[in-house]
Write a protein that holds these residues in place. Structure first.
Motif, PDB file in Angstrom:
ATOM      1  N   ALA A  69     -23.045  -5.177  20.512  1.00  8.83           N
ATOM      2  CA  ALA A  69     -23.175  -6.561  20.967  1.00  8.83           C
ATOM      3  C   ALA A  69     -21.848  -7.305  20.940  1.00  8.83           C
ATOM      4  N   VAL A  70     -20.857  -6.793  20.197  1.00  6.59           N
ATOM      5  CA  VAL A  70     -19.580  -7.495  20.094  1.00  6.59           C
ATOM      6  C   VAL A  70     -18.469  -6.795  20.872  1.00  6.59           C
ATOM      7  N   VAL A  71     -18.791  -5.692  21.525  1.00  5.36           N
ATOM      8  CA  VAL A  71     -17.790  -4.995  22.331  1.00  5.36           C
ATOM      9  C   VAL A  71     -17.553  -5.790  23.611  1.00  5.36           C
ATOM     10  N   SER A  72     -16.320  -5.799  24.084  1.00  4.03           N
ATOM     11  CA  SER A  72     -15.952  -6.542  25.287  1.00  4.03           C
ATOM     12  C   SER A  72     -16.821  -6.154  26.479  1.00  4.03           C
ATOM     13  N   GLY A  73     -17.249  -7.158  27.251  1.00  5.09           N
ATOM     14  CA  GLY A  73     -18.166  -6.936  28.354  1.00  5.09           C
ATOM     15  C   GLY A  73     -17.635  -6.007  29.422  1.00  5.09           C
ATOM     16  N   VAL A  74     -16.370  -6.170  29.845  1.00  5.29           N
ATOM     17  CA  VAL A  74     -15.824  -5.352  30.925  1.00  5.29           C
ATOM     18  C   VAL A  74     -15.731  -3.893  30.504  1.00  5.29           C
ATOM     19  N   SER A  75     -15.299  -3.630  29.285  1.00  7.17           N
ATOM     20  CA  SER A  75     -15.201  -2.244  28.820  1.00  7.17           C
ATOM     21  C   SER A  75     -16.575  -1.586  28.772  1.00  7.17           C
ATOM     22  N   VAL A  76     -17.596  -2.341  28.390  1.00  7.01           N
ATOM     23  CA  VAL A  76     -18.958  -1.804  28.378  1.00  7.01           C
ATOM     24  C   VAL A  76     -19.407  -1.464  29.793  1.00  7.01           C
ATOM     25  N   MET A  77     -19.084  -2.325  30.740  1.00 15.73           N
ATOM     26  CA  MET A  77     -19.486  -2.073  32.123  1.00 15.73           C
ATOM     27  C   MET A  77     -18.790  -0.849  32.710  1.00 15.73           C
ATOM     28  N   ARG A 121     -27.803  -1.185   5.475  1.00 15.18           N
ATOM     29  CA  ARG A 121     -26.674  -2.037   5.869  1.00 15.18           C
ATOM     30  C   ARG A 121     -25.770  -1.320   6.867  1.00 15.18           C
ATOM     31  N   LEU A 122     -25.557  -0.044   6.640  1.00 17.48           N
ATOM     32  CA  LEU A 122     -24.725   0.733   7.561  1.00 17.48           C
ATOM     33  C   LEU A 122     -25.376   0.800   8.941  1.00 17.48           C
ATOM     34  N   PHE A 123     -26.686   1.081   8.972  1.00 16.21           N
ATOM     35  CA  PHE A 123     -27.376   1.177  10.260  1.00 16.21           C
ATOM     36  C   PHE A 123     -27.417  -0.175  10.975  1.00 16.21           C
ATOM     37  N   ARG A 124     -27.563  -1.262  10.228  1.00 17.40           N
ATOM     38  CA  ARG A 124     -27.545  -2.585  10.860  1.00 17.40           C
ATOM     39  C   ARG A 124     -26.204  -2.836  11.531  1.00 17.40           C
ATOM     40  N   THR A 125     -25.139  -2.436  10.855  1.00 16.99           N
ATOM     41  CA  THR A 125     -23.798  -2.606  11.431  1.00 16.99           C
ATOM     42  C   THR A 125     -23.636  -1.770  12.689  1.00 16.99           C
ATOM     43  N   ILE A 126     -24.124  -0.521  12.644  1.00 16.56           N
ATOM     44  CA  ILE A 126     -23.997   0.377  13.797  1.00 16.56           C
ATOM     45  C   ILE A 126     -24.735  -0.182  15.008  1.00 16.56           C
ATOM     46  N   PHE A 127     -25.954  -0.667  14.801  1.00 15.66           N
ATOM     47  CA  PHE A 127     -26.738  -1.171  15.920  1.00 15.66           C
ATOM     48  C   PHE A 127     -26.225  -2.526  16.421  1.00 15.66           C
ATOM     49  N   TYR A 128     -25.530  -3.271  15.563  1.00 20.97           N
ATOM     50  CA  TYR A 128     -25.012  -4.566  15.992  1.00 20.97           C
ATOM     51  C   TYR A 128     -23.687  -4.442  16.733  1.00 20.97           C
ATOM     52  N   MET A 129     -22.917  -3.421  16.448  1.00 20.28           N
ATOM     53  CA  MET A 129     -21.575  -3.285  17.028  1.00 20.28           C
ATOM     54  C   MET A 129     -21.535  -3.351  18.557  1.00 20.28           C
TER      55      MET A 129
END
Length: 317
Positions: free
Chosen positions: A134-142, A124-132
């Motif tokens: 995908a929900v981070v703001s697009g501009v900050s990721v870029m 469950r912890l690893f699923r959360t880590i790998f999913y996070m």
């Protein structure tokens, strides 16, 4: 003595059966139905269908937002097809990106889902880590990836330097800009991973038990049980991946501005340039309709082909 034929009674003609009027309950149910869907219906007409019609009308004009629109018919469409090399360049860039990023995203997200579907501690912890991501703001990721791809101080070239490898220019090099953005697209595979996990959880364990009894190995179980049962999930992820990839915009707008040398001139970004930088709203609307038709056509192809390769467990032929 029988009566003359003319005096004999004519056969009775059956009266047409009148259908009963709807009962008050049925009429009330219909009224409630239309009342309850009215918010969606009004929103669809006002914010989707209405703007689509307006966009098509604008695509038939030459309009710069400042002067009155001038009707030009289908000249904007003809210009895109016959007189604008950047139209074809942006279409090529978008198609190349989609052809590579969509399959890679499907494969990597499925591989993650298979790993995280194991019954082990901490899943469950690893699923959360790998999913996070995908929900981070697009501009900050870029912005983060702009630093990672920086050829002088970026993380990638710094790590490669430890192994004596001189890293490329990444997004600053016309040859590496597109591969860089394709690599970056794998950052958000966690969103697809969740869909794959849901599909994997829906596979009956009895199918794997039957495969074990038949002596199937891991690869045979994956090929003959897992993949067929995941075809509805493949179908969903494929359609969403195609639609999303063909509408790529943020990477070009934030990271590359369509460069270098138009190597990342995505179709959506070229549309944006015409609309809000060159103020050519008529031509931009025509480009939007080209994109709509392309996405619709590809989606219909996938949907129509699904009968041949998508298997639903509840179906019986």
């Amino acid at each position: 003595m029988s009566k003359p034929v003319s005096e004999q009674a004519a056969p009775a003609v059956p009266r047409p059966i009148r259908k009963p009027f709807r009962s008050n309950a049925l009429r009330k149910e219909a009224l409630w139905f239309y009342a309850l869907i009215s918010p969606w219906l009004i929103g669809f007409l006002a914010f989707v269908f209405g703007p689509m019609i307006a966009s098509f009308v604008i695509s038939l004009t030459k309009w710069d937002l400042l002067t009155p629109a001038k009707f030009v018919g289908f000249k904007n469409y003809a210009k895109a097809l016959h007189h604008d090399p950047l139209f074809w360049q942006s279409l090529k860039v978008t198609v190349v990106y989609s052809v590579f990023s969509v399959p890679l995203g499907l494969v990597f997200s499925l591989a993650l889902a298979l790993l995280l579907n194991q019954a082990a501690w901490g899943m469950r912890l690893f699923r959360t880590i790998f999913y996070m991501p995908a929900v981070v703001s697009g501009v900050s990721v870029m912005v983060l990836w702009m630093w990672i791809f920086n050829p002088q101080i970026g993380l990638l070239n710094t790590v490669l330097g430890y192994f004596g490898i001189s890293g490329p220019g990444w997004i600053f090099d016309p040859k590496w800009a597109m591969p860089s953005l394709i690599i970056m697209s794998l950052w958000s595979v966690g969103g697809g991973m969740i869909i794959w996990l849901a599909g994997l959880k829906g596979i009956s364990p009895m199918l794997y038990e039957a495969a074990n009894l038949d002596g199937a190995n891991a690869w045979q179980k994956f090929r003959n049980v897992t993949v067929p049962m995941l075809t509805p999930t493949i179908f969903f992820n494929l359609v969403m991946g195609i639609v999303g990839a063909l509408q790529t915009f943020g990477q070009a707008y934030v990271m590359t501005k369509g460069g270098p040398m138009n190597s990342t001139l995505f179709f959506n970004y070229y549309l944006f340039q015409n609309a809000f930088e060159n103020f050519n709203m008529g031509y931009a609307s025509a480009l939007a309709w080209f994109l709509f038709v392309i996405i619709l056509a590809l989606t219909l192809v996938v949907v129509k082909s699904s009968d041949a390769w998508v298997y639903y467990e509840g179906e019986r032929k």
